[in-house]
Write an enzyme that holds these catalytic residues in place. Structure first.
Site, mmCIF file in Angstrom:
data_model
loop_
_atom_site.group_PDB
_atom_site.id
_atom_site.type_symbol
_atom_site.label_atom_id
_atom_site.label_comp_id
_atom_site.label_asym_id
_atom_site.label_seq_id
_atom_site.Cartn_x
_atom_site.Cartn_y
_atom_site.Cartn_z
ATOM 1 N N ASP A 287 1.595 8.186 2.295
ATOM 2 C CA ASP A 287 3.093 8.224 2.199
ATOM 3 C C ASP A 287 3.628 6.605 2.501
ATOM 4 O O ASP A 287 2.823 5.961 3.151
ATOM 5 C CB ASP A 287 3.887 9.112 3.301
ATOM 6 N N GLU A 288 4.649 6.540 2.309
ATOM 7 C CA GLU A 288 5.426 5.055 2.649
ATOM 8 C C GLU A 288 4.339 3.984 2.454
ATOM 9 O O GLU A 288 4.186 3.062 3.369
ATOM 10 C CB GLU A 288 5.846 5.314 4.155
#
Length: 667
Positions: A287-288
């Site tokens: 993620d991210e």
């Protein structure tokens, strides 16, 4: 009437014994009477897992004052490894628990304990099975390390409410929390000296297994890897050195997906981790990912062009495909956050949706199995009712759901308070039939669950009182406790905009010492609704509560003024007093009067309401609050949650006065 013992019993249709059941079983029939039980027979269930569970069950049952000549619980189980269903039949003469496998015995024993009272096990017939096969809790131990004992407490509580997956977030920008023999710099240079030894990990994994809980470790990559790159900077996309992060924004350090050395490290490290974590699922984060490091590297950009990789998404997908190949080679199934979704991934991949139901629907629509976490983020400080209304939905590719406890503003001291008892409401959503929806029933049963959690050793109540007493110092803690019941921490990510936080910032203020949801304030809101509807008893109880909040100010003020950590709360405490006074005025038919104790008019109620609303939204800057609030310091990351019900009361009284005046003029 003491404020802390005001309860609203809204589900009289539920028998008293059934009000302790959570998650609510699939089918339940309660009968008259109870059976004292002091021993259990496992002659028809020789599985070691079930036998150890029975030993723990009897120990916990004995603490409730068993009858010396109680009956025997007869247990029968089959060999089905993953079947969690069970049947329980308790009469006034016998008790029998049957399950297709040992996990069903574990789940059934928890139900028996919930039915146990001073009179014995309540008579009942229960047929029970889980709605979802993945019912999880994710615990981040990177931003603030959680000692092994704190982790074990969560596992005990998880087992009590029939959760079965512990997602252990073990690496992030702020530290990698696992010992590696192959790459020792991970713990010597990639942490602050706080990590789990391999012996501790094996112990915790076994502890979880004994409670019917699988442990799924997460090693986040290629982003959120500052700690890994601090230990091994040659793996980074841009030249080092890379420091371990002290804050929690989305940082730029990222692995270099073009180097074979990166994948050699990943394969060897994960291979070592699979010897510690036997579960077939392995979470790789994903993620991210900040693509700025990739964008700044001419070599990576040339590689992307040569291989037809389009932008950050294309490079990320390339990394994930190679990562997936490694995980398959290790005989594991890859799990990742919903950013990993890409057609090149094998259909065995599990996508964990944190950005919304649409992300989950997209994953399942493309043939991937999915887990819902959006709406189950415990660190958002939302109410149990909010989480309870969330639902993964139906579909063969939906494995279930998982709550997330990110710990940017949480330490081992208050982690229990941040997770429990709200997590029990989520556990019910994931175990019980979709038709189990009654919010008032849930809250009534949640109080019983909270008491059972305390009995089990969960510190959600004891840590709260300990922290409040430390703030109160030599003073009585009661006035501070009364004030705290009118408050809740700000919601979502509003806290991140109020002041600068780092991993070294102490979490020792009032906002850290009170639970995400004030059940007292919720009860007060219900009373106000009933009072507006004409319930005289509710009106009387609401008055008593308002008087206590108003009169408490005189007692709490010396406490707030004596501690530098509490002086910031003085304006907020004054606001609580004035809100309570406004409520009392409204009850007396004088809703227009709202005066501060020093004779100066405080901001109008609508202005106070605006200030509270601003803080309950995320993404707003403190300068916005300063522009719109006459006294911004009373906000201090706390919301006066009694404000909204008092506003309704004031509006009702105003409307009533206007109607009465209109009738007088007409007459």
């Amino acid at each position: 009437m003491p404020l802390f013992f005001v309860f609203i019993l809204c589900i009289a249709a539920l028998p008293a014994a059934a009000q302790s059941l959570m998650p609510m079983p699939a089918q339940t029939s309660m009968h008259e009477g109870a059976l004292p039980v002091t021993r259990a027979s496992t002659a028809d269930c020789a599985d070691p897992l079930a036998q150890r569970a029975v030993e723990r069950f009897l120990t916990r049952l004995s603490k409730r004052g068993p009858t010396p000549n109680g009956a025997e619980l007869h247990i029968r189980c089959g060999a089905a490894a993953e079947d969690e269903s069970y049947t329980l039949r308790v009469t006034t003469s016998s008790a029998r628990l049957a399950a297709p496998g040992p996990l069903g015995v574990l789940r059934g024993l928890e139900t028996v304990l919930q039915l146990a009272t001073e009179k014995g096990i309540a008579a009942a017939t229960i047929e029970d099975r889980p709605r979802y096969r993945w019912r999880g809790l994710m615990l981040d131990v990177c931003r603030h390390f959680m000692p092994a004992e704190a982790v074990k407490r969560q596992l005990d509580a998880m087992a009590m409410v029939k959760l079965n997956v512990f997602h252990w977030h073990l690496s992030d920008d702020q530290g990698i929390r696992v010992e590696s023999k192959l790459y020792p710099r991970l713990q010597t240079h990639g942490s602050d000296g706080k990590f789990y030894t391999q012996a501790q990990i094996r112990e915790i994994v076994q502890y979880a297994r004994d409670r019917g809980i699988r442990v799924v470790p997460e090693f986040d990559m290629p982003g959120h890897t500052s700690a890994i790159l601090a230990a091994y900077p040659s793996l980074a996309a841009t030249p080092g050195p890379v420091p371990i992060a002290k804050t929690w924004t989305i940082l730029s350090p990222v692995m270099d997906p073009t180097r074979d050395e990166v994948y050699t490290f990943v394969e060897r490290f994960l291979g070592e981790m699979t010897t510690l974590f036997p579960d077939r699922y392995l979470h790789m984060g994903g993620d991210e990912v900040n693509g700025s490091g990739w964008a700044r590297s001419p070599k990576i950009q040339a590689f992307a062009k040569e291989n037809g990789l389009s932008g950050k998404a294309g490079i990320h997908a390339y990394f994930n495909k190679r990562l997936s190949d490694i995980i398959i080679k290790l005989n594991r199934i890859m799990v990742g956050w919903d950013e990993i979704l890409h057609p090149d991934l094998p259909d065995t991949t599990v996508v964990q949706s944190w950005r919304g139901v649409k992300a989950m629907e997209k994953a399942t629509g493309q043939g991937y199995r999915s887990i819902l976490s959006n709406g189950f983020y415990l660190d958002h400080m939302k109410s149990a009712a909010y989480h309870y209304a969330n639902d993964p939905g139906d579909g063969e590719r939906i494995l279930g759901g998982e709550a997330c406890m990110w710990v940017e503003y949480v330490t081992a001291e208050n982690v229990d308070m941040r997770i429990w008892p709200r997590m029990a409401a989520i556990a019910e959503r994931l175990w019980s039939p979709a038709s189990v929806r009654d919010v008032e029933s849930m809250y009534t049963r949640l109080r019983g669950v909270s008491a059972q959690l305390t009995e089990l050793g969960i510190q959600h109540e004891t840590s709260r009182m300990k922290m409040l007493q430390r703030l109160a110092g030599k003073h009585s803690v009661k006035p501070l406790e009364v004030l705290s019941t009118a408050l809740e921490p700000v919601k979502m990510y509003a806290r991140s905009t109020s002041r600068a936080y780092t991993t070294a910032t102490p979490m020792n203020r009032l906002v850290d010492s009170i639970p995400p949801e004030s059940l007292t304030a919720r009860q007060f809101a219900n009373l106000i609704n009933e009072a507006i509807g004409g319930n005289a008893g509710a009106r009387l109880t609401a008055r008593s509560m308002l008087e206590q909040w108003r009169d408490n100010h005189k007692a709490v003020l010396p406490i707030l003024q004596s501690n530098p950590l509490l002086t910031e709360i003085v304006p907020l405490a004054t606001m609580v007093r004035d809100i309570a006074a406004a409520g009392l005025d409204a009850l007396d038919g004088k809703p227009a009067k709202l005066m501060a104790g020093d004779g100066k008019r405080v901001p109008p109620l609508v202005t106070q309401r605006t200030c509270a609303a601003i803080l309950m939204q995320y993404g707003r800057r403190r300068t916005t609050v300063r522009r719109q609030c006459a006294e911004p310091r009373y906000l201090e990351e706390l919301v006066p949650v009694i404000l909204e019900p008092v506003r309704r009361l004031v509006d009702s009284a105003t409307a009533s006065n206007a109607s009465r005046d209109s009738r007088r003029r007409a007459g």
